[in-house]
Design an enzyme around this catalytic site. Structure first.
Site, PDB file in Angstrom:
ATOM      1  N   ASP A 254       6.604   2.970   6.712  1.00 25.96           N
ATOM      2  CA  ASP A 254       7.084   3.952   7.737  1.00 25.96           C
ATOM      3  C   ASP A 254       6.035   4.913   7.738  1.00 25.96           C
ATOM      4  O   ASP A 254       5.237   5.492   6.812  1.00 25.96           O
ATOM      5  CB  ASP A 254       8.326   4.970   7.251  1.00 25.96           C
ATOM      6  CG  ASP A 254       8.780   5.621   8.457  1.00 25.96           C
ATOM      7  OD1 ASP A 254       9.740   5.159   9.139  1.00 25.96           O
ATOM      8  OD2 ASP A 254       8.237   6.714   8.626  1.00 25.96           O
TER       9      ASP A 254
ATOM     10  N   GLU B  10       8.248   3.853  14.380  1.00 24.42           N
ATOM     11  CA  GLU B  10       7.015   3.892  13.581  1.00 24.42           C
ATOM     12  C   GLU B  10       7.302   3.063  12.199  1.00 24.42           C
ATOM     13  O   GLU B  10       6.811   3.313  11.188  1.00 24.42           O
ATOM     14  CB  GLU B  10       6.429   5.373  13.200  1.00 24.42           C
ATOM     15  CG  GLU B  10       7.906   6.179  12.168  1.00 24.42           C
ATOM     16  CD  GLU B  10       8.555   6.765  13.156  1.00 24.42           C
ATOM     17  OE1 GLU B  10       9.147   7.793  12.642  1.00 24.42           O
ATOM     18  OE2 GLU B  10       8.750   6.370  14.447  1.00 24.42           O
TER      19      GLU B  10
END
Length: 408
Positions: free
Chosen positions: A205, A248
């Site tokens: 992430d 993301e």
């Protein structure tokens, strides 16, 4: 005045959740194909707010939205929870004057919804995943022709959901799509079991990505995503695969790789991402990423278990300060779970029951997802409507909004 329909049977709700799971759309990035529909609906109906709303066991999540700043609500606060139960368009001319909806937080507080109309998102198999919704701050009504138009648009949404199942790559980054990644990973995992080969999975992430969009703009954020995938590909073997799982959030599949070697790959990718430099009109900036590592040696029996353990390690990396890698520990005996999609309720004495979605289940424990795990006690009772009796639970671990619990 609206009539609130009774809740569906536990078996039918579990079947609906299973269909939603197969579409693999929850928490995926925004897509123009859906945003075009909600923008068109906003103009057609002159509406303040429009959403493509999907409901899992405990929440309403917006695949696309116009006019709203938030992306999800508790399912218990959603007009759409009624829409999916009655399976026909729901029109509420004035929610404040309707006892069934007057006390909903979205009515009494921001965004102060007065008018709601929702058309069910019905799959070809008959499962209702959510609704296409138009809403306003002022009371109003829809004509029969307008309701038909809303239903037509909801059918187009379902068509787009079916089309996205066929896509192999993420249109922005060129990474594998979630669906393509799941197909590939399932095949590789099957081969690793058959031939007793090691296999590892990384999830990562990008840290504080929202602040990049807020500070430098979405064009800079898109550049970060594209170049981050390129930087990772430069460090990976041809046999490795990278996919974009969410906004993301990414995953990397590493065939023929054990936990220690996978940790080395994660560290290499972390350094490569951190070495990049980006810029916008607001100046230069760098990024960092947090990684979770899991392998078939960590006891995962299927892809969802492997992903879940990698995600738990990723959340530990974030909790320890981000910009680091963490490895999933070995499973304890009896912890291996089958992947499920069930609606449940967390029961704590003295407070209202908390809706949850059960993602994994075994004879000894479960993996739960809630809107927020903050404040939940170390032990509670889990009610699984489809499985009869309640079960006493103690929390083994917390990772973001996910809970790993043991029964008894």
């Amino acid at each position: 005045m609206s009539v609130v329909c009774p809740a569906p049977s536990a078996a039918s709700e579990d079947a609906r959740l299973g269909a939603l799971l197969r579409y693999d759309v929850m928490d995926t990035p925004a897509e123009q194909s859906f945003d075009r529909i909600t923008r068109l609906a906003q103009k057609m109906f002159r509406a303040s707010f429009v959403t493509v709303s999907l409901l899992d066991g405990h929440r309403q999540w917006f695949k696309s939205k116009q006019g709203l700043s938030f992306s999800e609500t508790p399912r218990s606060e959603a007009f759409c929870d009624v829409t999916i139960r009655q399976a026909t368009p729901l029109v509420v001319p004035d929610a404040r004057a309707d006892p069934a909806y007057a006390s909903l937080p979205l009515v009494t507080g921001e965004p102060f919804i007065r008018f709601y109309a929702g058309a069910p998102l019905r799959t070809p198999e008959g499962y209702i995943l959510g609704a296409l919704c138009v809403m306003d701050r002022e009371p109003r009504s829809l004509s029969a022709e307008e309701i038909d138009m809303l239903v037509d648009l909801s059918d187009i949404v379902v068509g787009q959901l079916q089309l996205r199942q066929l896509a192999d790559t993420d249109p922005l980054t060129g990474a594998l799509s979630r669906r393509a990644f799941r197909d590939l990973a399932a095949r590789e995992l099957s081969l690793s079991r058959r031939y007793r080969r090691e296999l590892a999975l990384l999830t990562f992430d990008l840290d504080y990505f929202k602040s990049i969009n807020d500070t430098h703009g979405h064009a800079a954020g898109d550049d970060v995503l594209v170049r981050s995938v390129d930087a990772c590909k430069a460090e990976l073997r041809n046999s490795d695969s990278i996919a974009r799982l969410g906004g993301e959030e990414f995953a990397v599949l590493l065939p023929h790789t054990g936990a220690a070697a996978a940790r080395d790959v994660a560290e290499r990718l972390r350094r490569a991402l951190g070495a990049q430099s980006f810029g916008s009109g607001r100046g230069r900036f760098h990024i960092s990423a947090s990684f979770g590592v899991a392998s078939t040696r960590a006891g995962a029996s299927d892809l969802d278990n492997l992903l879940r353990r990698a995600d738990e390690a990723l959340y530990r990396a974030k909790a320890k300060g981000r910009d680091r890698c963490e490895t999933a520990p070995d499973c304890l005996p009896g912890q291996t779970q089958r992947s499920v999609a069930k609606r449940g309720r967390i029961v704590v004495e003295g407070v209202p029951a908390i809706d949850c979605t059960v993602r994994g289940l075994s004879n000894n424990g479960a993996n739960l997802e809630v809107l927020s795990a903050e404040g939940l006690p170390a032990s509670f009772v889990l009610a699984l409507d489809a499985d009869g009796p309640t079960r006493s639970c103690r929390v083994l671990s917390r990772a973001g909004r996910r809970l790993e619990v043991a029964f008894g």
